[in-house]
Motif scaffolding. Structure first.
Motif, mmCIF file in Angstrom:
data_model
loop_
_atom_site.group_PDB
_atom_site.id
_atom_site.type_symbol
_atom_site.label_atom_id
_atom_site.label_comp_id
_atom_site.label_asym_id
_atom_site.label_seq_id
_atom_site.Cartn_x
_atom_site.Cartn_y
_atom_site.Cartn_z
ATOM 1 N N ALA A 275 11.153 85.040 41.012
ATOM 2 C CA ALA A 275 10.242 84.707 39.910
ATOM 3 C C ALA A 275 8.935 85.485 40.045
ATOM 4 N N GLN A 276 8.470 85.691 41.293
ATOM 5 C CA GLN A 276 7.255 86.471 41.532
ATOM 6 C C GLN A 276 7.405 87.889 40.984
ATOM 7 N N PRO A 281 15.028 93.577 37.999
ATOM 8 C CA PRO A 281 15.740 94.361 39.013
ATOM 9 C C PRO A 281 14.945 95.589 39.446
ATOM 10 N N LEU A 282 14.222 96.182 38.513
ATOM 11 C CA LEU A 282 13.433 97.368 38.855
ATOM 12 C C LEU A 282 12.319 97.007 39.842
ATOM 13 N N LEU A 283 11.628 95.894 39.575
ATOM 14 C CA LEU A 283 10.590 95.457 40.502
ATOM 15 C C LEU A 283 11.183 95.042 41.843
ATOM 16 N N LEU A 284 12.378 94.495 41.813
ATOM 17 C CA LEU A 284 13.047 94.124 43.061
ATOM 18 C C LEU A 284 13.292 95.355 43.926
ATOM 19 N N VAL A 285 13.834 96.407 43.328
ATOM 20 C CA VAL A 285 14.093 97.641 44.075
ATOM 21 C C VAL A 285 12.781 98.233 44.584
ATOM 22 N N GLY A 286 11.773 98.269 43.708
ATOM 23 C CA GLY A 286 10.487 98.813 44.120
ATOM 24 C C GLY A 286 9.860 98.021 45.255
ATOM 25 N N THR A 287 10.000 96.691 45.206
ATOM 26 C CA THR A 287 9.441 95.849 46.262
ATOM 27 C C THR A 287 10.131 96.092 47.589
ATOM 28 N N ILE A 344 9.546 90.202 60.953
ATOM 29 C CA ILE A 344 9.280 89.049 60.091
ATOM 30 C C ILE A 344 9.331 89.473 58.626
ATOM 31 N N ALA A 345 8.747 90.621 58.329
ATOM 32 C CA ALA A 345 8.772 91.129 56.957
ATOM 33 C C ALA A 345 10.199 91.409 56.502
ATOM 34 N N ALA A 346 11.049 91.862 57.413
ATOM 35 C CA ALA A 346 12.453 92.104 57.065
ATOM 36 C C ALA A 346 13.133 90.803 56.660
ATOM 37 N N PHE A 347 12.809 89.707 57.348
ATOM 38 C CA PHE A 347 13.359 88.400 56.976
ATOM 39 C C PHE A 347 12.927 88.038 55.558
ATOM 40 N N TYR A 348 11.663 88.247 55.251
ATOM 41 C CA TYR A 348 11.173 87.928 53.912
ATOM 42 C C TYR A 348 11.829 88.825 52.864
ATOM 43 N N ALA A 349 12.088 90.073 53.199
ATOM 44 C CA ALA A 349 12.795 90.957 52.270
ATOM 45 C C ALA A 349 14.190 90.427 51.993
ATOM 46 N N GLY A 350 14.857 89.953 53.039
ATOM 47 C CA GLY A 350 16.178 89.371 52.860
ATOM 48 C C GLY A 350 16.145 88.136 51.976
ATOM 49 N N CYS A 351 15.099 87.322 52.121
ATOM 50 C CA CYS A 351 14.958 86.137 51.273
ATOM 51 C C CYS A 351 14.729 86.527 49.813
ATOM 52 N N THR A 352 14.035 87.627 49.592
ATOM 53 C CA THR A 352 13.825 88.111 48.228
ATOM 54 C C THR A 352 15.141 88.543 47.602
ATOM 55 N N LEU A 353 15.970 89.227 48.380
ATOM 56 C CA LEU A 353 17.301 89.588 47.894
ATOM 57 C C LEU A 353 18.135 88.347 47.600
ATOM 58 N N SER A 355 17.039 85.447 46.751
ATOM 59 C CA SER A 355 16.505 84.839 45.542
ATOM 60 C C SER A 355 17.088 85.497 44.296
ATOM 61 N N ALA A 356 17.162 86.835 44.305
ATOM 62 C CA ALA A 356 17.723 87.548 43.162
ATOM 63 C C ALA A 356 19.202 87.219 42.998
ATOM 64 N N TRP A 357 19.928 87.128 44.094
ATOM 65 C CA TRP A 357 21.358 86.806 44.026
ATOM 66 C C TRP A 357 21.564 85.389 43.493
ATOM 67 N N GLN A 358 20.771 84.437 43.963
ATOM 68 C CA GLN A 358 20.888 83.063 43.476
ATOM 69 C C GLN A 358 20.612 82.988 41.986
ATOM 70 N N HIS A 359 19.626 83.761 41.531
ATOM 71 C CA HIS A 359 19.328 83.774 40.106
ATOM 72 C C HIS A 359 20.515 84.320 39.319
ATOM 73 N N SER A 360 21.166 85.351 39.834
ATOM 74 C CA SER A 360 22.321 85.928 39.144
ATOM 75 C C SER A 360 23.497 84.959 39.068
ATOM 76 N N GLN A 361 23.518 83.994 40.004
ATOM 77 C CA GLN A 361 24.590 82.996 40.025
ATOM 78 C C GLN A 361 24.219 81.722 39.263
ATOM 79 N N GLY A 362 23.062 81.731 38.597
ATOM 80 C CA GLY A 362 22.625 80.560 37.858
ATOM 81 C C GLY A 362 22.080 79.454 38.729
ATOM 82 N N ARG A 363 21.654 79.791 39.941
ATOM 83 C CA ARG A 363 21.131 78.785 40.869
ATOM 84 C C ARG A 363 19.716 79.138 41.297
ATOM 85 N N GLY A 364 18.970 79.737 40.392
ATOM 86 C CA GLY A 364 17.611 80.130 40.731
ATOM 87 C C GLY A 364 16.684 78.940 40.883
#
Length: 377
Positions: A275-276, A281-287, A344-353, A355-364
């Motif tokens: 949501a942030q 998807p473009l902002l996700l890749v850029g982030t 630690i930042a890598a963990f947060y990056a994984g959580c961002t991914l 989040s995007a996957w959960q949203h694609s599955q309708g569980r955002g």
């Protein structure tokens, strides 16, 4: 040459963050600094606490509210958001210096997120009588002088909002590794010094927000942000358009919700990470690319590079470790965690991914059995 360019770029970014980004990493904005004098007359305040299945924490949270050492008229309004675990029944057993009212929330209205729907009902119930509305999460415990401090600051500065970043639990191994960085990253996104300037950015911390009722009404009320998943910062931005706001760190308000495992923290982060990024998807890749450059490239170059590329990577890694130190001290964690910030930042990056996957599955934005992400923010 590519390695050298990456090293120089990552170093330049960290130099900019440390020396030209509002001093975010210094953790200087605290409610213990420059405490204003008490107002001549203490205004009326109503605390509004939305709660859904909070039986494990509600006694401590509400108990700390009814025990506030506040000289003015103050009462607490708990909005029970269809709890199934006896949250309201536990709250009814609490007695304190200030009255407690429990409001049974209506079923979730279409087009609203659950928390904001509960808050809106509380604001409506509060009516026009209070000068201030204290929006407090059900999993936050407050020191007895918290409300006095909030109101004194709000009245002295004629503020539209006073908000505190509650001190999060930092006891379990997962919390010790990840929680200080959560606040560090939040400060990086919303430097408190800039939030507190009259013309700076707007943001807030949802656990503890003292809102001027007139400013909220002028901004359109809670309905103006009814679809927001990152509701605190959205409300902060709304109120910043009505007047000055203040955001700071505190020891007075503390989170009592445990995040004992890595999976629990991952769920907390992934609820709003996509949501942030406005579900883009473009902002996700850029982030993700940006995280790799800012946090991944420095240790990679420092460990596996050579020459000036290695030196630049090492310097950038050192700067990020230094920048993390004030937050580590605030949470009383070892300074060595500064070296681990890339992991630690890598963990947060994984959580961002995630989040995007959960949203694609309708569980955002899953929270207490509700999937609240709508694809708009």
């Amino acid at each position: 040459m590519t390695a050298l360019a990456l090293g120089i770029l990552s170093l330049a970014i960290w130099l900019g963050l440390v020396f030209a980004h509002g001093g975010f990493w210094l953790a200087r904005e605290r409610d213990t600094r420059h405490q204003p004098a008490d107002p001549a007359q203490w205004p009326d305040v109503i605390a509004i606490v939305p709660a859904r299945d909070e039986a494990d924490v509600i006694a401590r949270s509400i108990g700390s509210l009814v025990a506030q050492d506040y000289p003015g008229h103050f009462h607490v309004l708990l909005v029970d958001d269809s709890s199934s675990d006896g949250t309201a029944d536990i709250a009814r057993t609490l007695k304190g210096a200030h009255p407690l009212e429990i409001l049974a929330g209506l079923p979730l209205a279409p087009g609203w997120t659950g928390k904001l729907w509960a808050v809106a009902q509380g604001v409506e119930r509060a009516g026009a009588a209070p000068t201030w509305l204290w929006l407090a999460d059900a999993d936050i415990e407050h020191a007895p002088d918290t409300l006095r401090s909030l109101v004194a600051r709000g009245e002295a500065g004629k503020l539209a909002l006073v908000t505190l970043m509650a001190k999060l639990r930092c006891d379990s191994p997962a919390e010790r590794m990840l929680i200080p960085a959560f606040v560090f990253f939040f400060q990086m996104l919303y430097p408190f010094d800039r939030v507190n300037r009259p013309t700076g950015i707007g943001a807030a911390a949802g656990g503890c927000m003292l809102v001027h009722r007139d400013a909220l009404a002028a901004g359109g009320g809670i309905a103006a942000i009814r679809t927001a998943l990152i509701d605190d910062c959205t409300l902060g931005a709304l109120l910043k358009r009505q007047g000055p706001i203040w955001l700071g760190l505190t020891d007075r308000s503390r989170s009592i919700r445990p995040y004992d495992g890595f999976g629990t923290i991952a769920a907390m982060i992934s609820r709003s990470a996509y949501a942030q990024l406005h579900y883009s998807p473009l902002l996700l890749v850029g982030t993700l690319l940006g995280l790799a450059l800012v946090y991944g490239a420095p240790p990679a170059l420092a460990l596996f590079g050579s020459g000036w590329a290695q030196a630049a990577g090492g310097a950038a890694w050192g700067l990020m470790a230094i920048a993390f130190q004030p937050m580590l001290r605030f949470y009383r964690r070892s300074p060595l965690w500064g070296i681990a910030l890339p992991a630690i930042a890598a963990f947060y990056a994984g959580c961002t991914l995630l989040s995007a996957w959960q949203h694609s599955q309708g569980r955002g934005s899953m929270w207490k059995g509700r999937a609240q992400a709508t694809g708009t923010q």
